[in-house]
Scaffold this active site. Structure first.
Site, PDB file in Angstrom:
ATOM      1  N   GLU A 251      12.418   1.477 -14.312  1.00 52.63           N
ATOM      2  CA  GLU A 251      11.543   2.285 -15.185  1.00 52.63           C
ATOM      3  C   GLU A 251      11.406   3.747 -14.761  1.00 52.63           C
ATOM      4  O   GLU A 251      10.300   4.288 -14.763  1.00 52.63           O
ATOM      5  CB  GLU A 251      10.150   1.635 -15.264  1.00 52.63           C
ATOM      6  CG  GLU A 251      10.195   0.209 -15.752  1.00 52.63           C
ATOM      7  CD  GLU A 251       8.849  -0.509 -15.675  1.00 52.63           C
ATOM      8  OE1 GLU A 251       7.856   0.127 -15.309  1.00 52.63           O
ATOM      9  OE2 GLU A 251       8.794  -1.710 -15.986  1.00 52.63           O
TER      10      GLU A 251
ATOM     11  N   GLU B  38      13.867  -9.428 -18.401  1.00 55.31           N
ATOM     12  CA  GLU B  38      12.453  -9.848 -18.342  1.00 55.31           C
ATOM     13  C   GLU B  38      12.000 -10.317 -19.720  1.00 55.31           C
ATOM     14  O   GLU B  38      11.086  -9.744 -20.312  1.00 55.31           O
ATOM     15  CB  GLU B  38      11.571  -8.676 -17.871  1.00 55.31           C
ATOM     16  CG  GLU B  38      11.979  -8.103 -16.528  1.00 55.31           C
ATOM     17  CD  GLU B  38      11.102  -6.961 -16.041  1.00 55.31           C
ATOM     18  OE1 GLU B  38      10.005  -6.773 -16.592  1.00 55.31           O
ATOM     19  OE2 GLU B  38      11.527  -6.266 -15.109  1.00 55.31           O
TER      20      GLU B  38
HETATM   21  O1  G3I Z   1      -2.146 -10.651  -5.364  1.00 55.07           O
HETATM   22  C1  G3I Z   1      -3.336 -10.067  -5.919  1.00 55.07           C
HETATM   23  C2  G3I Z   1      -4.529 -10.933  -5.632  1.00 55.07           C
HETATM   24  O2  G3I Z   1      -4.763 -10.967  -4.248  1.00 55.07           O
HETATM   25  C3  G3I Z   1      -5.755 -10.364  -6.371  1.00 55.07           C
HETATM   26  O3  G3I Z   1      -6.840 -11.209  -6.195  1.00 55.07           O
HETATM   27  C4  G3I Z   1      -5.458 -10.218  -7.854  1.00 55.07           C
HETATM   28  C5  G3I Z   1      -6.621  -9.582  -8.602  1.00 55.07           C
HETATM   29  O4  G3I Z   1      -6.198  -8.767  -9.648  1.00 55.07           O
HETATM   30  O5  G3I Z   1      -4.316  -9.413  -8.008  1.00 55.07           O
HETATM   31  C6  G3I Z   1      -3.155  -9.935  -7.416  1.00 55.07           C
HETATM   32  O6  G3I Z   1      -2.096  -9.048  -7.626  1.00 55.07           O
HETATM   33  C7  G3I Z   1      -1.582  -9.011  -8.934  1.00 55.07           C
HETATM   34  C8  G3I Z   1      -0.096  -9.365  -8.864  1.00 55.07           C
HETATM   35  O7  G3I Z   1       0.486  -9.206 -10.140  1.00 55.07           O
HETATM   36  C9  G3I Z   1       0.127 -10.805  -8.396  1.00 55.07           C
HETATM   37  O8  G3I Z   1      -0.446 -11.694  -9.290  1.00 55.07           O
HETATM   38  C10 G3I Z   1      -1.754  -7.608  -9.483  1.00 55.07           C
HETATM   39  O9  G3I Z   1      -3.126  -7.342  -9.680  1.00 55.07           O
HETATM   40  C11 G3I Z   1      -1.024  -7.467 -10.784  1.00 55.07           C
HETATM   41  O10 G3I Z   1      -1.069  -6.110 -11.230  1.00 55.07           O
HETATM   42  C12 G3I Z   1       0.421  -7.878 -10.601  1.00 55.07           C
HETATM   43  O11 G3I Z   1       1.053  -7.769 -11.851  1.00 55.07           O
HETATM   44  C13 G3I Z   1       2.449  -7.777 -11.853  1.00 55.07           C
HETATM   45  C14 G3I Z   1       2.946  -6.452 -12.438  1.00 55.07           C
HETATM   46  O12 G3I Z   1       4.355  -6.486 -12.577  1.00 55.07           O
HETATM   47  C15 G3I Z   1       2.596  -5.291 -11.512  1.00 55.07           C
HETATM   48  O13 G3I Z   1       3.267  -5.400 -10.269  1.00 55.07           O
HETATM   49  C16 G3I Z   1       2.923  -8.930 -12.720  1.00 55.07           C
HETATM   50  O14 G3I Z   1       2.585 -10.163 -12.079  1.00 55.07           O
HETATM   51  C17 G3I Z   1       4.425  -8.867 -12.934  1.00 55.07           C
HETATM   52  O15 G3I Z   1       4.804  -9.828 -13.900  1.00 55.07           O
HETATM   53  C18 G3I Z   1       4.797  -7.491 -13.462  1.00 55.07           C
HETATM   54  O16 G3I Z   1       6.200  -7.424 -13.568  1.00 55.07           O
HETATM   55  C19 G3I Z   1       6.743  -6.191 -14.042  1.00 55.07           C
HETATM   56  C20 G3I Z   1       8.150  -6.102 -13.570  1.00 55.07           C
HETATM   57  O17 G3I Z   1       8.194  -6.149 -12.177  1.00 55.07           O
HETATM   58  C21 G3I Z   1       8.785  -4.807 -14.074  1.00 55.07           C
HETATM   59  N1  G3I Z   1       8.741  -4.735 -15.490  1.00 55.07           N
HETATM   60  C22 G3I Z   1       7.472  -4.863 -16.057  1.00 55.07           C
HETATM   61  C23 G3I Z   1       6.713  -6.078 -15.553  1.00 55.07           C
HETATM   62  C24 G3I Z   1       5.350  -5.847 -16.001  1.00 55.07           C
HETATM   63  O18 G3I Z   1       4.834  -4.661 -15.465  1.00 55.07           O
END
Ligand code: G3I
Length: 365
Positions: free
Chosen positions: A157, A274
């Site tokens: 991205e 994805e």
């Molecule tokens: O691990 C913490 C946990 O300790 C905490 O209690 C909780 C509270 O919000 O958050 C947890 O972390 C989350 C993590 O996913 C694991 O579940 C983050 O908040 C959350 O923002 C994160 O979201 C991920 C997102 O990327 C941002 O990294 C999504 O699971 C994941 O599916 C998403 O994937 C991305 C691809 O890598 C790139 N393309 C877009 C896609 C969506 O942004």
């Protein structure tokens, strides 16, 4: 690989009576997404669920030939502090994959979205120090998984929808710029690919992005194609392009086909990296019912994506289709956007849905 019946037996042994096993797991038909597909079909996974949730694991084992860590290979997981790497989570996924003959695609070495990571945000140093840190991150990670992780989204991205390089934050529109571009300069993407290649010359290296449709505003996809062509001319080791495909049931089919075709003109591998299909079409509607009609439309769209990929990308360029999550209970869509949706081929109990049937059919024909 285990047979379905052996797997069923393993799942049943030692389970408390209260544990319900979804029908699809106890009586699986002989076909699976992977078994009918002429190219790899993958899924984004988490290490905890893989180890602790039998139904989740069974779906991954049976249906998919490739796995992608949903979060475990991001810098915030692998490199939580400036001077500390932590491979444990991703190591567990890689071990699972290698034990079970699955391909591993790593996501993502460099992503602007990681800029919330405290140590990265606070990183002090001149351009040379940033470059050392950037190179060290890439090469430590790729080097650790050398020979095990088949491919990487090296940069994710990095472009804006108008085709320009993602750079500055814009608080007025909540637009997130790139901490990497700001500190490393406009050619950082090329250097990321070079560094990754040095660390594992055998790994396939991808640039990955969203909104790569060939629609009314093709600026972004044209910029990706131009970048790929430029890299090829300069001998930058790029092997593939990833098209994310987080779409709604009403997404424009022509734009999707046009996008796949345009990416394929580069001669590089094309990865639908994805895939999920939102019944809500990305609209917040707490009262939305997942009606038969909506389920059918979603199923048709899954079928369409598989068929469009086959029609648009020549066989030798098909790196595969990766679905973004194992079942509706664990989709990132609901937790990240406060939506109520059901975007995946398996339901909250990991049973096959209509969406699954459509996808299977599209992969077959
Ligand atoms: O691990 C913490 C946990 O300790 C905490 O209690 C909780 C509270 O919000 O958050 C947890 O972390 C989350 C993590 O996913 C694991 O579940 C983050 O908040 C959350 O923002 C994160 O979201 C991920 C997102 O990327 C941002 O990294 C999504 O699971 C994941 O599916 C998403 O994937 C991305 C691809 O890598 C790139 N393309 C877009 C896609 C969506 O942004």
């Amino acid at each position: 690989m285990r047979t379905a019946s052996a797997l069923t037996l393993v799942l049943m042994v030692g389970l408390p009576l209260s544990c319900r096993i979804p029908p699809a797991v106890t009586a699986p038909p002989s076909e699976s997404l992977q078994s009918v597909s002429p190219f790899p079909v993958g899924v984004a996974v988490g290490s905890d669920l893989l180890e602790k949730d039998r139904a989740y694991r069974a779906v991954v084992l049976k249906e998919y030939g490739s796995v992608t860590p949903e979060n475990a290979a991001k810098i915030e997981c692998l490199h939580p502090q400036a001077d500390r790497f932590d491979f444990l989570d991703f190591d567990r996924i890689v071990a699972f994959a290698l034990e079970n003959g699955k391909r591993v695609h790593g996501v993502a070495l460099i992503w602007h979205d990681s800029s919330g990571l405290e140590w990265l945000k606070d990183f002090q140093g001149d351009t040379a120090a940033w470059e050392r840190m950037f190179k060290t991150h890439i090469q430590t990670v790729v080097g650790h998984y050398r020979g095990k992780v088949r491919s990487w989204d090296v940069v994710n991205e990095a472009l804006n929808d108008d085709g320009t390089l993602r750079m500055d934050d814009d608080s007025a529109t909540d637009h997130l710029g790139s901490i990497w571009a700001r500190h490393l300069g406009t050619d950082y993407i090329a250097r990321a690919f070079r560094y990754a290649h040095e660390a594992d010359p055998g790994a396939l290296l991808f640039y990955n992005d969203f909104n790569l449709k060939d629609a009314a505003k093709p600026a972004k996809i044209e910029a990706v194609v131009a970048m790929a062509e430029d890299f090829k001319r300069r001998g930058i080791p790029i092997h593939g392009l990833g098209m994310q495909m987080h779409i709604g049931v009403s997404a424009d089919d022509d734009g999707i086909v046009g996008g796949m075709r345009r990416l394929a003109t580069t001669g590089l591998l094309v990865h639908i990296s994805e895939l999920d299909i939102l019944a809500s079409d990305w609209k917040k509607d707490a009262g939305l019912a997942y009606s038969d009609e909506l389920q059918q439309r979603q199923s048709d769209k899954y079928r369409f994506i598989a068929q469009a990929y086959k029609r648009s990308v020549p066989p030798r360029q098909r790196y595969g289709i990766t679905v973004w999550g194992v079942g509706d209970a664990v989709t990132w869509i609901n937790s990240n956007f406060g939506l109520q949706d059901w975007p995946l081929p398996f339901d909250r109990d990991y049973r096959r849905k209509k969406a699954y049937d459509g996808f299977l059919e599209g992969l077959k024909r």
